[in-house]
Design a protein around this motif. Structure first.
Motif, PDB file in Angstrom:
ATOM      1  N   ARG A 147       6.547  18.924   1.365  1.00  0.00           N
ATOM      2  CA  ARG A 147       5.681  18.359   0.323  1.00  0.00           C
ATOM      3  C   ARG A 147       5.806  19.150  -0.970  1.00  0.00           C
ATOM      4  O   ARG A 147       5.911  18.582  -2.053  1.00  0.00           O
ATOM      5  N   ASP A 157      -1.581  11.634  -5.906  1.00  0.00           N
ATOM      6  CA  ASP A 157      -0.414  10.968  -5.363  1.00  0.00           C
ATOM      7  C   ASP A 157      -0.745   9.478  -5.382  1.00  0.00           C
ATOM      8  O   ASP A 157      -1.879   9.085  -5.668  1.00  0.00           O
ATOM      9  N   VAL A 162      -0.092   5.593  -3.303  1.00  0.00           N
ATOM     10  CA  VAL A 162       0.377   4.843  -2.139  1.00  0.00           C
ATOM     11  C   VAL A 162       0.567   3.403  -2.586  1.00  0.00           C
ATOM     12  O   VAL A 162      -0.372   2.774  -3.082  1.00  0.00           O
ATOM     13  N   TRP A 222      -0.697  -0.046  -6.410  1.00  0.00           N
ATOM     14  CA  TRP A 222      -0.634   1.411  -6.256  1.00  0.00           C
ATOM     15  C   TRP A 222      -2.039   1.980  -6.245  1.00  0.00           C
ATOM     16  O   TRP A 222      -2.814   1.789  -7.178  1.00  0.00           O
ATOM     17  N   SER A 281      -2.082  13.815   0.623  1.00  0.00           N
ATOM     18  CA  SER A 281      -2.628  12.866   1.592  1.00  0.00           C
ATOM     19  C   SER A 281      -1.587  12.396   2.596  1.00  0.00           C
ATOM     20  O   SER A 281      -1.866  11.527   3.420  1.00  0.00           O
ATOM     21  N   ASP A 282      -0.401  12.970   2.527  1.00  0.00           N
ATOM     22  CA  ASP A 282       0.639  12.657   3.515  1.00  0.00           C
ATOM     23  C   ASP A 282       0.893  13.816   4.471  1.00  0.00           C
ATOM     24  O   ASP A 282       1.737  13.712   5.352  1.00  0.00           O
ATOM     25  N   THR A 303       2.500  10.094   8.670  1.00  0.00           N
ATOM     26  CA  THR A 303       3.490   9.247   8.018  1.00  0.00           C
ATOM     27  C   THR A 303       2.825   7.923   7.685  1.00  0.00           C
ATOM     28  O   THR A 303       2.288   7.261   8.571  1.00  0.00           O
ATOM     29  N   TRP A 304       2.850   7.559   6.419  1.00  0.00           N
ATOM     30  CA  TRP A 304       2.302   6.267   6.030  1.00  0.00           C
ATOM     31  C   TRP A 304       3.267   5.199   6.526  1.00  0.00           C
ATOM     32  O   TRP A 304       4.466   5.271   6.265  1.00  0.00           O
ATOM     33  N   ARG A 315       4.463   2.688   0.662  1.00  0.00           N
ATOM     34  CA  ARG A 315       5.302   3.725   0.045  1.00  0.00           C
ATOM     35  C   ARG A 315       4.397   4.837  -0.440  1.00  0.00           C
ATOM     36  O   ARG A 315       3.507   4.600  -1.261  1.00  0.00           O
ATOM     37  N   TYR A 316       4.636   6.039   0.053  1.00  0.00           N
ATOM     38  CA  TYR A 316       3.873   7.198  -0.407  1.00  0.00           C
ATOM     39  C   TYR A 316       4.693   7.908  -1.468  1.00  0.00           C
ATOM     40  O   TYR A 316       5.864   8.204  -1.259  1.00  0.00           O
ATOM     41  N   PRO A 339      -8.454   8.819   1.422  1.00  0.00           N
ATOM     42  CA  PRO A 339      -7.188   8.563   2.107  1.00  0.00           C
ATOM     43  C   PRO A 339      -7.292   8.208   3.588  1.00  0.00           C
ATOM     44  O   PRO A 339      -6.489   7.409   4.071  1.00  0.00           O
ATOM     45  N   TYR A 394      -5.686   4.969   5.014  1.00  0.00           N
ATOM     46  CA  TYR A 394      -4.586   5.119   5.967  1.00  0.00           C
ATOM     47  C   TYR A 394      -4.845   4.268   7.221  1.00  0.00           C
ATOM     48  O   TYR A 394      -3.966   3.568   7.703  1.00  0.00           O
TER      49      TYR A 394
END
Length: 143
Positions: A8, A37, A39, A67, A74-75, A79-80, A85-86, A112, A116
């Motif tokens: 990261r 960030d 997503v 977005w 937050s990742d 794994t998103w 798309r993260y 998040p 998620y």
């Protein structure tokens, strides 16, 4: 967790914009003290997710992607699931996103974890907080 944090950090150092990428302009009146960030979710799922989340932060949209602004990191350890798309930071692969939702809270973030979980439900992916960041796929149900 350390491996994920190092990955990261290494990708988070790149903030330059590249062709086909734009910087999402966060409102200056909303403090982003946790970093930001984004997503991305395909546009066809945007309204569905927006309607089901009790709290929403800043949301930007163009014709193809929505977005959502989340706190930086937050990742970590997850794994998103695809097609989400993260993106580390707020420079996203988009054409002309515009701010379509201003949060009621005094921060730009969508929480998040609930987000998620909603994305996992939408994609049929089992949520996973594995130390290596892998998430499992929910097997298809037979009728």
């Amino acid at each position: 967790m350390l491996k994920t944090a190092l990955q990261r950090l290494s990708r988070g150092l790149r903030h330059e914009s590249s062709p086909g990428h734009v910087q999402l302009p966060l409102p200056p009146t909303l403090p982003a003290s946790l970093g930001c960030d984004a997503v991305g979710i395909p546009a066809q799922h945007g309204f569905r997710l927006m309607a089901r989340l009790p709290r929403k932060g800043c949301i930007f949209a163009d014709a193809e992607w929505w977005w959502w602004i989340v706190p930086a990191g937050s990742d970590l350890d997850l794994t998103w699931p695809s097609p989400a798309r993260y993106v580390a930071g707020t420079t996203v692969p988009a054409a002309h996103p515009r701010l379509i939702h201003w949060p009621e809270d005094p921060t730009p973030y969508t929480p998040p974890i609930p987000f998620y979980l909603m994305v996992c439900q939408l994609t049929g992916t089992a949520p996973s907080w594995a130390p290596d960041g892998t998430a499992g796929t929910v097997p298809a149900q037979r009728s």
